[in-house]
Structures are given as structure tokens and as C-alpha cells.
Motif scaffolding. Structure first.
Motif, PDB file in Angstrom:
ATOM      1  N   UNK A  46       8.309   1.314   3.810  1.00  0.00           N
ATOM      2  CA  UNK A  46       9.563   1.853   3.072  1.00  0.00           C
ATOM      3  C   UNK A  46       9.300   3.029   2.888  1.00  0.00           C
ATOM      4  N   UNK A  47       9.970   3.786   1.487  1.00  0.00           N
ATOM      5  CA  UNK A  47       9.834   4.821   1.392  1.00  0.00           C
ATOM      6  C   UNK A  47      10.492   5.128  -0.483  1.00  0.00           C
ATOM      7  N   UNK A  48       9.335   5.557  -1.546  1.00  0.00           N
ATOM      8  CA  UNK A  48       9.888   5.648  -2.532  1.00  0.00           C
ATOM      9  C   UNK A  48      10.378   7.321  -2.863  1.00  0.00           C
ATOM     10  N   UNK A  90       3.809  -1.129   4.198  1.00  0.00           N
ATOM     11  CA  UNK A  90       3.163   0.053   3.678  1.00  0.00           C
ATOM     12  C   UNK A  90       4.503   1.241   3.031  1.00  0.00           C
ATOM     13  N   UNK A  91       4.211   1.726   1.904  1.00  0.00           N
ATOM     14  CA  UNK A  91       5.198   2.686   0.790  1.00  0.00           C
ATOM     15  C   UNK A  91       4.233   3.945   1.014  1.00  0.00           C
ATOM     16  N   UNK A  92       5.938   4.913   2.111  1.00  0.00           N
ATOM     17  CA  UNK A  92       5.318   6.300   1.736  1.00  0.00           C
ATOM     18  C   UNK A  92       5.868   6.850   0.587  1.00  0.00           C
ATOM     19  N   UNK A 114       0.690  -1.407  -0.082  1.00  0.00           N
ATOM     20  CA  UNK A 114       0.097   0.012   0.498  1.00  0.00           C
ATOM     21  C   UNK A 114       1.127   1.297   0.201  1.00  0.00           C
ATOM     22  N   UNK A 115       0.849   2.301  -0.830  1.00  0.00           N
ATOM     23  CA  UNK A 115       0.726   3.564  -1.108  1.00  0.00           C
ATOM     24  C   UNK A 115       0.765   4.558  -1.009  1.00  0.00           C
ATOM     25  N   UNK A 116       1.379   5.403   0.031  1.00  0.00           N
ATOM     26  CA  UNK A 116       0.703   6.046   0.527  1.00  0.00           C
ATOM     27  C   UNK A 116       0.703   7.758   1.127  1.00  0.00           C
TER      28      UNK A 116
END
Length: 335
Positions: A136-138, A93-95, A68-70
Motif C-alpha cells: 500500500x501507499x501512505x 508492506x507500506x511505502x 511494515x512501513x518503509x
């Protein structure tokens, strides 16, 4: 602070607005069961305020592993959104700290936040307090924040390797150990998202350097990666690779990824269409328009005979399971 180890996967499919929805993800799973899937970017406010949470966040079990990217502006919103999403079985979960859209940066989200690593660290801490899932972070390798960042910034061009290194050093302390890095800067004013995927030059070497200097971090590379040969090259320097529009435009490339998972993927287009028929029939039983699924399958015959004919037929808003059966019979008859 909560948190698990990262989800390890060699290939992931990038979050793409209006593309990586539930129907497209199911289409991918008809071809490849292993690649890591992402939702479209969903804002924390949308999760908090929606009246139909299932429509926004629910997915089919077959879609796992899925991230899930938020996008979030502050820790409070991020915490609340992640807590709400806890009822769904996401693997990670990805920020999003990479979207260059002026709509996103104008609301102090996405790539805009690369200029504020301390705020990102606080958002990550809140997310990790809200879930046991990996976070995680993108992000991009840097940003050009001219005319967007506040006037008190002495430098609005944060495009040096040291800027990215500082961002990672600060956010890592919040408990991040997986970074998905798009190897371009984001230009926050003057370019639209499409232009931001092509005009700023690619700087793969800087992503390689991040991994070399941070061997304990999981570093995933993203940005105009289109072939298995390119994947192999990047995997010599990084832990994993993220692909986006190439998979959307040419989904049969998913059959070439078996070697990364110790298997062969021998599925044919005819077999995929048979799965599509079953899926569309289920949509019809629920009075859901098949076009919402078929619109994602335009590339099934990418660069092979019959591609234009296939696209024209399934692009019809009235296309349904009967059309798919007709097309399948035509393929079997002609080949």
C-alpha cells in the motif's frame, strides 16, 4: 507480479517516529487486539545495511496484524529491503510517500516522491516482485516543493486535486489498491514535521472525493482525527480511518473501538497495569531497561484523576515492576 489482497481493518495506528516501536505496539495490544499496527518508518537503506536485523524488524506474534512501513528512493533498494524483510511475518508492506521531513525529502524519499509518480510506480512494482504480501501507499493530498524540487519543474506547488488524482492513477497501474491519505499537503521547506501536522489546512473532502470516484480502491483517511464521533463521520465516506497521536496521548480511547469489530472492550486501567507488570518483569529478566516501555504509557490516566502523579512516577528512568505494583496497590486502596 506478485501480491495479495489488502489487509482490511477499520482503524489503524499511524507510524510515528520514536513512538510506534515494539514496546508501544505491545502496550496497545494490552488494550485492543484488533486495530492495525504500523512500525515506525524504516528506510530501505537501514534495512539493507543494519547489523542487527532482528532489532530493526522483529516483533511479537501478538502484534499482528501489523504493517511494515518503509521509505525508499529507488526500485533496487526497495526490492532488496522487502526481500530481506520477507523472513518476518508482516501482514502488509507500506511505502511512505508522505513524510515531509527535510532529511527525508533531501534524500528523495517520503512526500518528495509525490512529484514523481512514475518513480513511485516503479518502486511499487519492485516491492510487489519481492513479496506476496499486500503493498500500500501512505501519502499526502499534495506537496509544496518550493526550493526543494529540481529547477526544471514548471510548478513546484502540486496542491490541486488533479495532482493527487494523477498520482493515484499512475501508481494504481502498478498494482496498488490501498491508499492511506493524510488530508493535508506537505510543505517540504520551511516547516518541520510537527508544523506539517497542523499548519497546512485539512481538506477531508478531497479524500472523500477520491473514494467516490474510485469505489474499487480502499481509501483510508488520516489527519487530526481524535474522537469516535469523528471516526463515524469519516467512515460514511471512506473505508477506514488512521489515528496517531490521539491514541498515543490517550490510549484508553482504544477501548471505544470495540463496536467496529463486533465486541465490547471492558478492560480497566488496573487490569492493564497488571499486564504491564508482567511485561516489565520479562524485560527485567532480559536486562532490558523498563523505561523503554514505560515511556509509552504516560497517557494511561489521560484527563482523569491522578494523571500527573502517574506520569511523574513512571517517567523516572529507574521505574520498574516494583513501582508498578506499588502504584497498582495505591489505585486499589484509593478506589
Amino acid at each position: 507480479m506478485k501480491g495479495k489482497n489488502i489487509v482490511k481493518n477499520v482503524i489503524s495506528i499511524a507510524p510515528m517516529v520514536d513512538r510506534t516501536d515494539r514496546n508501544f505496539r505491545n502496550f496497545v495490544r494490552m488494550i485492543n487486539r484488533d486495530v492495525l499496527l504500523y512500525t515506525e518508518m524504516i528506510t530501505a537503506q537501514a534495512i539493507i545495511n543494519t547489523k542487527d536485523l532482528d532489532y530493526l524488524l522483529d516483533f511479537d506474534k501478538i502484534e499482528n496484524p501489523i504493517v511494515l512501513q518503509i521509505a525508499a528512493t529507488n526500485p533496487k533498494e526497495a526490492y532488496e529491503a522487502v526481500r530481506i524483510a520477507e523472513k518476518y511475518n508482516y501482514d502488509e508492506i507500506n511505502l511512505n510517500v508522505g513524510c515531509p521531513s527535510d532529511r527525508v525529502s533531501g534524500n528523495m524519499m517520503g512526500a518528495y516522491l509525490m512529484a514523481f509518480p512514475e518513480i513511485v510506480a516503479d518502486i511499487i512494482k519492485a516491492m510487489k516482485d519481492a513479496t506476496d504480501k499486500p503493498v500500500s501507499i501512505k501519502h499526502r493530498i499534495g506537496i509544496d516543493g518550493k526550493n526543494i524540487l529540481p529547477d526544471y519543474f514548471e510548478r513546484t506547488l502540486l496542491d490541486q486535486y488533479e495532482d493527487m488524482k494523477n498520482f493515484i492513477n499512475i501508481t494504481e497501474k502498478a498494482g496498488v489498491n490501498k491508499y492511506i491519505i493524510h488530508a493535508r499537503i506537505a510543505i517540504l521547506a520551511g516547516l518541520d514535521p510537527k508544523q506539517n501536522r497542523s499548519i497546512p489546512p485539512l481538506r477531508y473532502d478531497e479524500v472523500y472525493r477520491v473514494k467516490k470516484e474510485n469505489p474499487d480502491l480502499h481509501i483510508e483517511i488520516n489527519g487530526e482525527i481524535k474522537t469516535v464521533d469523528e471516526i463515524d463521520k469519516h467512515l460514511k465516506h471512506t473505508d477506514s480511518v488512521m489515528m496517531g497521536r490521539e491514541i498515543y496521548d490517550n490510549p484508553m480511547i482504544l477501548t471505544e473501538f470495540g463496536k467496529y469489530y463486533g465486541k465490547d472492550i471492558n478492560i480497566t486501567r488496573e487490569e492493564i497495569i497488571e499486564k504491564m507488570i508482567y511485561y516489565v518483569e520479562n524485560m527485567e529478566k532480559q536486562n532490558i531497561r523498563p523505561h523503554l516501555f514505560l515511556m509509552h504509557a504516560h497517557g494511561l490516566f489521560h484527563n482523569v484523576c491522578g494523571s500527573k502523579y502517574w506520569k511523574r512516577k513512571i517517567n523516572d528512568p529507574k521505574a520498574d515492576s516494583r513501582l508498578l505494583r506499588t502504584l497498582l496497590n495505591e489505585i486499589n486502596y484509593n478506589y
